[in-house]
Motif scaffolding. Structure first.
Motif, PDB file in Angstrom:
ATOM      1  N   GLY A 148       0.821  -1.198   0.000  1.00 25.73           N
ATOM      2  CA  GLY A 148       0.000   0.000   0.000  1.00 25.73           C
ATOM      3  C   GLY A 148       0.857   1.251   0.000  1.00 25.73           C
ATOM      4  O   GLY A 148       1.976   1.265   0.519  1.00 25.73           O
ATOM      5  N   ILE A 149       0.344   2.328  -0.595  1.00 21.19           N
ATOM      6  CA  ILE A 149       1.021   3.628  -0.610  1.00 21.19           C
ATOM      7  C   ILE A 149       0.250   4.564   0.318  1.00 21.19           C
ATOM      8  O   ILE A 149      -0.980   4.681   0.227  1.00 21.19           O
ATOM      9  N   TYR A 150       1.005   5.242   1.208  1.00 23.21           N
ATOM     10  CA  TYR A 150       0.380   6.108   2.199  1.00 23.21           C
ATOM     11  C   TYR A 150       1.104   7.453   2.221  1.00 23.21           C
ATOM     12  O   TYR A 150       2.206   7.608   1.693  1.00 23.21           O
ATOM     13  N   SER A 151       0.465   8.408   2.865  1.00 23.24           N
ATOM     14  CA  SER A 151       1.078   9.719   3.038  1.00 23.24           C
ATOM     15  C   SER A 151       1.995   9.675   4.248  1.00 23.24           C
ATOM     16  O   SER A 151       1.608   9.201   5.317  1.00 23.24           O
ATOM     17  N   GLY A 152       3.222  10.138   4.074  1.00 21.20           N
ATOM     18  CA  GLY A 152       4.182  10.139   5.174  1.00 21.20           C
ATOM     19  C   GLY A 152       5.589  10.222   4.640  1.00 21.20           C
ATOM     20  O   GLY A 152       5.829  10.017   3.454  1.00 21.20           O
ATOM     21  N   SER A 153       6.535  10.506   5.507  1.00 17.84           N
ATOM     22  CA  SER A 153       7.938  10.566   5.101  1.00 17.84           C
ATOM     23  C   SER A 153       8.830   9.687   5.968  1.00 17.84           C
ATOM     24  O   SER A 153       9.908   9.303   5.543  1.00 17.84           O
ATOM     25  N   GLY A 154       8.372   9.366   7.165  1.00 15.69           N
ATOM     26  CA  GLY A 154       9.170   8.515   8.036  1.00 15.69           C
ATOM     27  C   GLY A 154       8.477   7.221   8.378  1.00 15.69           C
ATOM     28  O   GLY A 154       9.115   6.202   8.628  1.00 15.69           O
ATOM     29  N   GLY A 155       7.160   7.233   8.391  1.00 15.96           N
ATOM     30  CA  GLY A 155       6.394   6.045   8.727  1.00 15.96           C
ATOM     31  C   GLY A 155       4.918   6.315   8.571  1.00 15.96           C
ATOM     32  O   GLY A 155       4.490   7.448   8.339  1.00 15.96           O
ATOM     33  N   VAL A 156       4.123   5.277   8.676  1.00 11.93           N
ATOM     34  CA  VAL A 156       2.676   5.406   8.543  1.00 11.93           C
ATOM     35  C   VAL A 156       2.036   4.642   9.701  1.00 11.93           C
ATOM     36  O   VAL A 156       2.660   3.814  10.360  1.00 11.93           O
ATOM     37  N   THR A 157       0.787   4.923   9.944  1.00 14.39           N
ATOM     38  CA  THR A 157       0.037   4.236  10.990  1.00 14.39           C
ATOM     39  C   THR A 157      -0.981   3.306  10.351  1.00 14.39           C
ATOM     40  O   THR A 157      -1.318   3.434   9.173  1.00 14.39           O
ATOM     41  N   ALA A 158      -1.470   2.370  11.128  1.00  9.52           N
ATOM     42  CA  ALA A 158      -2.407   1.375  10.605  1.00  9.52           C
ATOM     43  C   ALA A 158      -3.701   2.003  10.124  1.00  9.52           C
ATOM     44  O   ALA A 158      -4.389   1.458   9.260  1.00  9.52           O
ATOM     45  N   SER A 159      -4.064   3.160  10.678  1.00  8.98           N
ATOM     46  CA  SER A 159      -5.326   3.807  10.305  1.00  8.98           C
ATOM     47  C   SER A 159      -5.173   4.791   9.149  1.00  8.98           C
ATOM     48  O   SER A 159      -6.128   5.466   8.784  1.00  8.98           O
ATOM     49  N   ALA A 160      -3.978   4.888   8.573  1.00  6.08           N
ATOM     50  CA  ALA A 160      -3.734   5.866   7.515  1.00  6.08           C
ATOM     51  C   ALA A 160      -4.527   5.535   6.261  1.00  6.08           C
ATOM     52  O   ALA A 160      -4.822   4.380   5.964  1.00  6.08           O
ATOM     53  N   THR A 161      -4.850   6.585   5.509  1.00  8.00           N
ATOM     54  CA  THR A 161      -5.566   6.420   4.240  1.00  8.00           C
ATOM     55  C   THR A 161      -4.636   5.832   3.195  1.00  8.00           C
ATOM     56  O   THR A 161      -3.492   6.290   3.033  1.00  8.00           O
ATOM     57  N   GLN A 162      -5.104   4.839   2.476  1.00  3.67           N
ATOM     58  CA  GLN A 162      -4.296   4.241   1.422  1.00  3.67           C
ATOM     59  C   GLN A 162      -4.525   5.018   0.124  1.00  3.67           C
ATOM     60  O   GLN A 162      -5.622   5.038  -0.413  1.00  3.67           O
ATOM     61  N   TYR A 163      -3.454   5.623  -0.374  1.00  2.00           N
ATOM     62  CA  TYR A 163      -3.555   6.456  -1.563  1.00  2.00           C
ATOM     63  C   TYR A 163      -3.238   5.697  -2.853  1.00  2.00           C
ATOM     64  O   TYR A 163      -3.507   6.193  -3.943  1.00  2.00           O
ATOM     65  N   GLY A 164      -2.628   4.531  -2.722  1.00  2.00           N
ATOM     66  CA  GLY A 164      -2.250   3.825  -3.943  1.00  2.00           C
ATOM     67  C   GLY A 164      -1.727   2.439  -3.660  1.00  2.00           C
ATOM     68  O   GLY A 164      -1.733   1.951  -2.525  1.00  2.00           O
TER      69      GLY A 164
END
Length: 347
Positions: free
Chosen positions: A190-206
């Protein structure tokens, strides 16, 4: 008659190790916001826009108009399942939306990346009929794009002046411990918004396909404004030649940051060419002899021939040349000299 071939013994061939090599993908270092000073950045071609620009846009690391060494780094394309956002061939009766470039792009990547039973791209459980695809040039990523080792910034805001400092960063979730799914196209992250890490609840952008070098984005999410998306004005109306991938290229070139590395596994095999004192002391080159009887051209070589080895040819069982090893400098060979040459083949 000079010796021509020599077979390898079993202990002459040593299977080497497998090394994982990671290196920058792009032709030259892509520093943020450096295009104005170094000439290195992200550029498109106005010539292509009038040719294949309805389907996709190539992105170069230098301006293809002024730089002779401009090389394609990746391509951008917009796809719509129903064919909206583009116009069909002018010769098509009724200008049928089913024959548009955007529908062709969506179908192409659906067939390439999704399982046969899937008809639509799904991002975080949400179906999307429109996508933006970033396809890295095969010559750049070779075997695969290194998961967790890339970051793409896409400019956000209403004006180009904002994009260098106003942007959203995108990464995959491999660094957060996300296990990829596997399908016919290989691994999928999955692709998410972030630069260092993402969280499980993050929106999947791609969706990121490292083995294919393909990034597929949910176009609707990138269109959204505010904190959700980038506010890219993708036009999904029917019978409109929007060329939404051009809008995407402007946002990437405006932010001027796409860091990525390739990854490939290289297998090495070592061949030890053992040349004893009695072997390969003569040459089959016609200049080595003279006359119809094959007399040595230089009489001093009758009992003390001296030749120089410059090349080693590797042949298969049918005496077909399959590889050539060049020595860094000619190697003197005679009856009182032996040689051991190690040939390393990577594949």
């Amino acid at each position: 008659m000079a010796e021509i071939y020599k077979s390898f013994a079993s202990d002459d061939v040593v299977a080497g190790d497998i090394q994982t090599i990671s290196q920058p993908i792009w032709s030259e270092t892509m520093n943020p916001y450096s295009a104005s000073t170094s000439g290195i950045g992200f550029f498109t071609s106005s010539t292509q826009l009038s040719q294949s620009g309805d389907y996709y846009m190539n992105v170069y690391h230098r301006d293809p108009v002024t730089a002779t060494n401009a090389q394609v780094q990746f391509a951008l394309a917009y796809g719509h399942r129903q064919g909206s956002g583009s116009v069909g061939d002018a010769n098509t009766v009724g200008n049928n939306a089913n024959d548009t470039p955007s529908r062709a792009i969506y179908s192409q990547y659906r067939n390439m990346l999704l399982p046969p039973t899937d008809k639509v791209f799904t991002f975080g459980g949400v179906d999307s009929e429109e996508i933006i695809v970033l396809n890295v040039s095969r010559a750049r990523f070779r075997q695969k794009v290194d998961p967790g080792n890339w970051e793409l910034r896409i400019g956000s805001g209403s004006t180009a002046a904002n994009w260098p400092t106003s942007y959203k960063s995108f990464i995959d979730a491999s660094g957060a411990g996300e296990n990829p799914t596997i399908n016919e196209a290989g691994r999928v992250f999955g692709i998410y918004s972030g630069s260092g890490g993402v969280t499980a609840s993050a929106t999947q952008y791609g969706l990121f396909y490292p083995d294919q070098g393909v990034f597929v984005f949910h176009a609707g999410l990138l269109r959204a404004g505010g904190t959700t998306g980038c506010g890219i004005p993708f036009n999904s109306s029917s019978a409109v030649q929007a060329r939404n991938h051009v809008s995407m290229s402007l946002r990437i070139s405006g932010s001027s940051y796409f860091a990525a590395r390739s990854e490939e596994k290289v297998t090495s095999t070592h061949y030890f060419v053992r040349i004893t004192n009695k072997q390969f002391n003569f040459s089959n080159n016609p200049t080595f002899v003279t006359g119809s009887t094959g007399t040595l051209l230089h009489a001093s070589m009758l009992r003390n021939p001296s030749v120089y080895i410059t090349t080693i040819g590797m042949y298969d069982g049918n005496n077909r040349l399959v590889a050539v090893a060049k020595l860094s400098k000619p190697l003197l060979k005679s009856f009182n000299r032996e040689a051991l040459v190690k040939v390393k083949i990577d594949f």
